[in-house]
Design an enzyme around this catalytic site. Structure first.
Site, PDB file in Angstrom:
ATOM      1  CB  ILE A 481      -1.000   0.068   1.182  1.00  0.00           C
ATOM      2  CG1 ILE A 481      -0.304  -0.069   2.525  1.00  0.00           C
ATOM      3  CG2 ILE A 481      -2.064  -0.986   1.040  1.00  0.00           C
ATOM      4  CD1 ILE A 481      -1.256   0.084   3.706  1.00  0.00           C
ATOM      5  CB  SER A 484       6.071  -2.458   0.754  1.00  0.00           C
ATOM      6  OG  SER A 484       4.998  -3.125   0.148  1.00  0.00           O
ATOM      7  NE  ARG A 523       4.063  -7.227  10.262  1.00  0.00           N
ATOM      8  CZ  ARG A 523       4.205  -8.113   9.274  1.00  0.00           C
ATOM      9  NH1 ARG A 523       3.494  -7.995   8.162  1.00  0.00           N
ATOM     10  NH2 ARG A 523       5.032  -9.110   9.386  1.00  0.00           N
ATOM     11  CB  VAL A 711       8.391   6.022   7.588  1.00  0.00           C
ATOM     12  CG1 VAL A 711       9.852   5.737   7.903  1.00  0.00           C
ATOM     13  CG2 VAL A 711       8.016   5.448   6.238  1.00  0.00           C
ATOM     14  CD  GLU A 713       0.918   2.588  11.828  1.00  0.00           C
ATOM     15  OE1 GLU A 713       1.925   1.912  12.120  1.00  0.00           O
ATOM     16  OE2 GLU A 713      -0.222   2.315  12.204  1.00  0.00           O
TER      17      GLU A 713
END
Ligand SMILES: Cc1cc2nc3c(=O)[nH]c(=O)nc-3n(C[C@H](O)[C@H](O)[C@H](O)COP(=O)(O)OP(=O)(O)OC[C@H]3O[C@@H](n4cnc5c(N)ncnc54)[C@H](O)[C@@H]3O)c2cc1C
Lengths: 759, 289
Positions: A481, A484, A523, A711, A713
């Protein structure tokens, strides 16, 4: 900016999924279709709170073209068991009731039945033929009203957890949480200045562009395939398995490309329903929510109230801090209460802290995770209060925060002691930034706020495969999303010493890779990145074995450097280095395919800290806030792909500014949502904001080979208070309740200066 | 829900009006479709026949006539915005039409559709009311000409009779020292609906306001012509006293609702604020003419 010794990490190549997305080739949730598929639609409660006396589906079932109708009867009841989902916990008994209302409809939009029909038009006609006999009950929407003694009670079995002795009567307060460090009473006795305020925030929707969508196909032999837009296809599998009593290995879930999630796609709404309809009809069933359904029935972040009290010495040293947080959980227990409480004072090294939290149910959709769940709510209150303290003490807001900043060794109120963190570095980066050093323009004011998020590790699996030509596929299991795939490929390329474009990252379905926890908690680059690095290490170990076989030496005599196997020293012998392509070409003779695997439960996710600065103007006549300049600084560990790190910061800011200024759910007297669309649920549009400047502060996480910290949130935590603090400094009026929408801000300004209102 | 719909695109007004009348209430005119198609998708309207008027020349052209202008009702916002002479003479009308939606919407949306959709918050209407625009209507019984402010009957309702189509808007000739302006308040910077919209049209000679018209949107069931506000401005030098009186007149006519877009108190207050600001812009423009 990154460590200069890296070749790929810190560079900005195109994302592997970019071309597909800009050419329209990428397939999102609603783009999956199968021959013979049926269309599923959900009947939703028109009432905020009603007992379901009976449901008559006979007329709908008899309509030509209707192939199945389901209600809660079609889903076995579930035990009272709590399971983790993303960053939140859910109770299976509640999940099945949220997917399909059982005894009661608990919010307007709550699913009560669903149909599968040959066309959407027939499905809609069928919904109109379902007769639900409701006994409408009194409802309650707001947290404070829901906590009152005489409030309508949603769940007869709900006894407040965490209170001793346990209450003997059911209420809407699901849980009380207490969190203490030191002795606040003694702390406040040392205080020379005490600031105390009460704040409130509204629930906000994650606002992802892509509505929930799924396609489920259950075969006669019991195997099920599901395509879904989700942040966690393993969670979709797990929920469908439990809710419908099908073994997990019989269900194969493939995630689509995802048009945003922000936490809101870590839970299930449609998937179990589509699967049940498919089981009943033997046909694939496709379901897509409308935007209106997304607003009425999918999870917002909670609204809440926070009372804060902070005591300090005149030199700015904070000696005691206390807050009470009450969060809306929605129709079922389980707001992100823990994180809201634990993050409240996490930025600061304070000896005496007391935090009390309440989890409260009311007749609204069940909340879901949203970027740093809970944290923006308590940060709004704490960071606003600190600004008042800074004004009271005549101190620069950055200096006040520096004076109290958490560092390596600071013990948090919720237990852990911080390892290497970068809050001080981030504050200092802001203090010396061009933005902060520039004078505030006439007519503008400047606001500052900080924010914290833990970041998460958890379970990940990954594999790396060498193709016969020496190129590499990296396989993981987290829906991408935030870019990544690009970051995973960069780390794999770095580790392997090959070019980025020789590494193709793919996201495998639940049957093609081991378990991966959801894409959430910031994560993926950390934990799944670690799994990818380990899978590449495993592959390199095998590559060295193959080179050793080729050279007839010990594997220990081979090193891997710059994408080649080389002899470890001159005593090993004179051998030409072997490239990946060489080793791939000879693989058949040295032991077959060359792959690597890794699985882990990642520990040591490094917490992140952000500091934001905003310059804005307030139109005193209209209450309209115009943001002129915005800078977001954050300790990002190592920025693997800086563009996507910057994008995370900018996106978090935009969502936080929307939360601060305009976003809110508007309910009418009957408990019906009045603004279920983007026209009246006002998220910011591009022209509302200037280009958001970012400062990436790189303090590597010691628990990751490349120093990665989550990074995604942190950047939504500071904006609410940064904006509020600037508004207060611009107008002299401190807004405590969000949103600071033009009518509300205008009313507050008029109340503060009655002359203006009369004029 | 989109049921079976018949689509036609006649090239004459007689055909279009005839088809609309024959449809017996189940027909809808299609100009840009930026309201109609959205409403059809939402299931709010489900017409049996759609009559596209974009092939009717009179409805899709802008002409300079007798010192003024005739704007076809189906001309898109983007085309209006590109008409230099119109922009020069009626900057307020043009900016109001150009505020509708976004770039994409501007390529389609028309002032005729904005008027006939009959939203009290329609952006072009207060500016057209202030401009003293008239509309030409073509129906089964022939043609008639009415002031633009007579079209709205209430939210979503017009005074058009069965089979009647709005053909064009006529803007009168300009006296020297004239200019107009339109301002709306929205919580965001675009893609939003006016909480209040205010059009002001002035003629200023030797520093004195000799004529004025004020249109107010989103503060009552229909767009309002605020004659008291105009009276407060006419004869004044547009000083603070006159502006205060005109703002008060605007506030006095407001009959807004409390809704998700604003409170009664806020809308009423903003009506006065926008009157002053729009007047200042019109005055500044008039000075340049
Ligand atoms: C994303 C978006 C943003 C928008 N933003 C704004 C905004 O900022 N401000 C604003 O005011 N509106 C806004 N709108 C609404 C809409 O775009 C405007 O009202 C536009 O002017 C409608 O024009 P149209 O040509 O598209 O009308 P259509 O949709 O074609 O027609 C609208 C209605 O009028 C009828 N009609 C059209 N022409 C005639 C005619 N000549 N005679 C008789 N009846 C007729 C139609 O039958 C229909 O009922 C927005 C809409 C969207 C989708």
């Amino acid at each position: 900016m990154s460590n200069g010794s890296y070749k790929w990490i810190g560079t900005r190549p195109n994302r592997p999924d970019g071309a597909d997305k800009v050419t329209g080739r990428a397939r999102f949730g609603a783009d999956f279709n199968m021959p013979g598929q049926l269309i599923g639609k959900v009947l939703r409660s028109p009432h905020a709170h009603a007992r379901i006396r009976s449901i008559d589906t006979s007329a709908a079932a008899a309509l030509p073209g209707v192939k199945a109708v389901v209600t809660a009867q079609d889903f076995p009841d579930q035990p009272n068991v709590v399971v983790p989902t993303g960053e939140m916990q859910v109770n299976l008994r509640d999940v099945t009731r949220n997917v399909m209302a059982r005894e009661k409809a608990l919010y307007e939009g709550h699913a009560v039945a669903a149909v599968a029909a040959t066309t959407e038009a027939v499905a809609r006609q069928a919904l109109a033929l379902i007769k639900v006999d409701y006994e409408v009950l009194p409802h309650v929407i707001d947290v404070e009203a829901a906590m009152k003694d005489d409030a309508p009670v949603l769940h007869d079995h709900l006894i407040t957890e965490g209170v001793k002795p346990a209450p003997d009567k059911a209420s809407n307060i699901a849980k009380r949480m207490d969190n203490v460090k030191g002795d606040v009473e003694a702390g406040f006795r040392q205080a020379e200045v005490v600031i105390e305020r009460r704040y409130a925030t509204q629930p906000v929707h994650q606002g992802y562009i892509e509505p929930h969508a799924t396609l489920a196909s259950a075969a006669e032999d019991g195997q099920v395939q599901i395509w879904s837009t989700t942040q966690g296809h393993f969670q979709v599998r797990g929920f469908c398995s439990r809710l419908l009593g099908v073994e997990a290995s019989q269900i194969r879930v493939t995630p689509s490309e995802i048009g945003g999630g922000f936490g809101g796609k870590t839970v299930v709404y449609l998937e179990p329903v589509a699967m049940r309809l498919s089981q009943k009809t033997g046909k694939p069933v496709k379901m897509v929510m409308s935007r209106e359904e997304v607003f009425r029935a999918s999870g917002p972040a909670p609204g809440g109230t926070v009372a804060v009290k902070i005591g300090a010495r005149r030199d700015g040293r904070i000696v005691a801090a206390e807050c009470t947080v009450a969060l809306q959980a929605g129709a079922f227990p389980g707001s992100p209460l823990g994180p809201a409480c634990w993050t409240s004072f996490a930025c600061y090294d304070i000896d005496n802290i007391k935090v009390v939290g309440f989890d409260v149910v009311s007749n609204r959709p069940k909340v879901a995770a949203y970027r740093a769940p809970g944290a923006p709510i308590s940060a709004w209150a704490v960071e606003s209060t600190l600004d008042i303290l800074a004004q009271e003490l005549g101190m620069d807001p950055i200096d006040l925060r520096l004076k109290n900043a958490a560092k390596k060794g600071t013990k948090t109120s919720y237990g852990p002691t911080f390892d290497t963190i970068g809050f001080v570095e981030t504050l200092e980066a802001v203090k010396s930034s061009a933005h902060y050093r520039s004078p505030v323009k006439p007519g503008m004011a400047r606001g500052v706020a900080a924010g914290f998020w833990f970041n998460v590790g958890a379970d990940s699996s990954a594999a790396a495969h060498v193709a016969e030509d020496g190129t590499v596929t990296v396989i993981s299991g987290n829906p991408d999303i935030g870019g990544s795939r690009a970051s995973l490929a960069l780390m794999a390329a770095e580790e392997l010493g090959v070019d980025y474009d020789k590494v193709r990252p793919v996201i495998a379905d639940t049957s093609s890779i081991g378990f991966n926890f959801v894409t959430g908690g910031s994560r993926v680059t950390f934990a799944t990145g670690l799994a990818v690095v380990n899978s590449v290490k495993d592959m390199i170990r095998e590559l060295k074995v193959r080179a050793a076989k080729t050279w007839k030496v010990d594997p220990e005599a081979v090193v891997w450097e710059n994408g080649h196997a080389r002899p470890a020293g001159s005593n090993v012998g004179e051998f030409e280095p072997l490239s990946l392509a060489d080793l791939a070409a000879s693989a058949g003779r040295t032991g077959g395919p060359i792959n690597g695997h890794a699985q882990l439960n990642a520990q040591g996710a490094g917490p992140g800290f952000g500091v934001h600065v905003v310059d804005l103007a307030v139109d005193r006549d209209t209450g309209i806030v115009t943001i002129d300049r915005y800078t977001a600084a954050q300790d990002v560990g190592t920025a693997i792909h800086p563009s996507y790190v910057e994008g995370q910061l900018q996106g978090g800011v935009v969502q936080g500014v929307g939360w601060a200024l305009n976003e809110e759910y508007i309910y009418n007297a009957k408990g019906k949502l009045d603004n279920p669309g983007f026209l009246d649920y006002r998220m910011p549009v591009a022209s509302d904001l200037p280009m958001i400047e970012t400062i990436l502060v790189e303090v590597p996480n010691p628990h990751h080979p490349y120093g990665v910290r989550g990074v995604g949130e942190v950047p939504i935590v500071p904006p609410l208070a940064a904006v509020g603090n600037a508004v207060a400094r611009a107008t002299g009026v401190r807004m405590t309740d969000l949103p600071m929408s033009p009518p509300r801000l205008s009313a507050a300004l008029d109340a503060a200066t009655p002359r203006m209102a009369a004029e | 829900m989109m049921n079976d719909v018949r689509y036609m695109a006649p090239s004459t007004l007689d055909e279009a009006a005839g088809a609309l009348a024959a449809a017996n209430g189940a027909g809808r005119i299609l100009a840009g479709g930026t309201d109609l198609l959205v409403q059809m998708r939402a299931g709010v309207v489900s017409p049996g026949v759609i009559i596209d008027v974009k092939k009717i020349a009179e409805m899709t052209t802008i002409e300079a006539v007798g010192g003024g202008f005739r704007i076809g009702a189906a001309v898109s916002g983007a085309v209006v915005g590109e008409h230099a002479a119109l922009r020069q003479a009626w900057p307020g009308v043009v900016e109001a039409i150009n505020l509708i939606g976004s770039k994409q919407i501007q390529g389609r949306a028309s002032a005729g559709g904005n008027l006939c959709n009959a939203s009290p918050a329609a952006d072009s209407v207060p500016a057209l009311v202030a401009a003293a625009a008239t509309v030409t209507i073509h129906g089964p019984k022939g043609r008639r000409e009415v002031p633009v402010e007579k079209i709205h009957a209430g939210p979503g309702r017009t005074t058009l009779e069965r089979g009647e189509i709005v053909v064009s808007f006529t803007l009168p000739p300009r006296a020297p020292g004239s200019a107009d302006a339109y301002l709306r308040l929205i919580p965001r910077t675009e893609m939003d609906i006016a909480v209040v919209g205010c059009g002001v049209n002035l003629t200023v000679q030797g520093g004195t306001c000799t004529s004025a018209r004020v249109g107010l949107g989103a503060v009552a069931p229909t767009v309002l012509l605020v004659e008291d506000a105009a009276q407060a401005l006419i004869g004044s030098r547009l000083d603070d006293k006159a502006l205060d009186a005109a703002a008060a007149a605007c506030r006095a006519v407001c009959k807004p609702i409390n809704d998700k877009r604003g409170t009664i108190a806020y809308r009423t207050k903003i009506a006065g604020v926008l009157l002053k600001r729009a007047t200042a812009i019109a005055l500044e423009r008039a000075g340049r003419h």
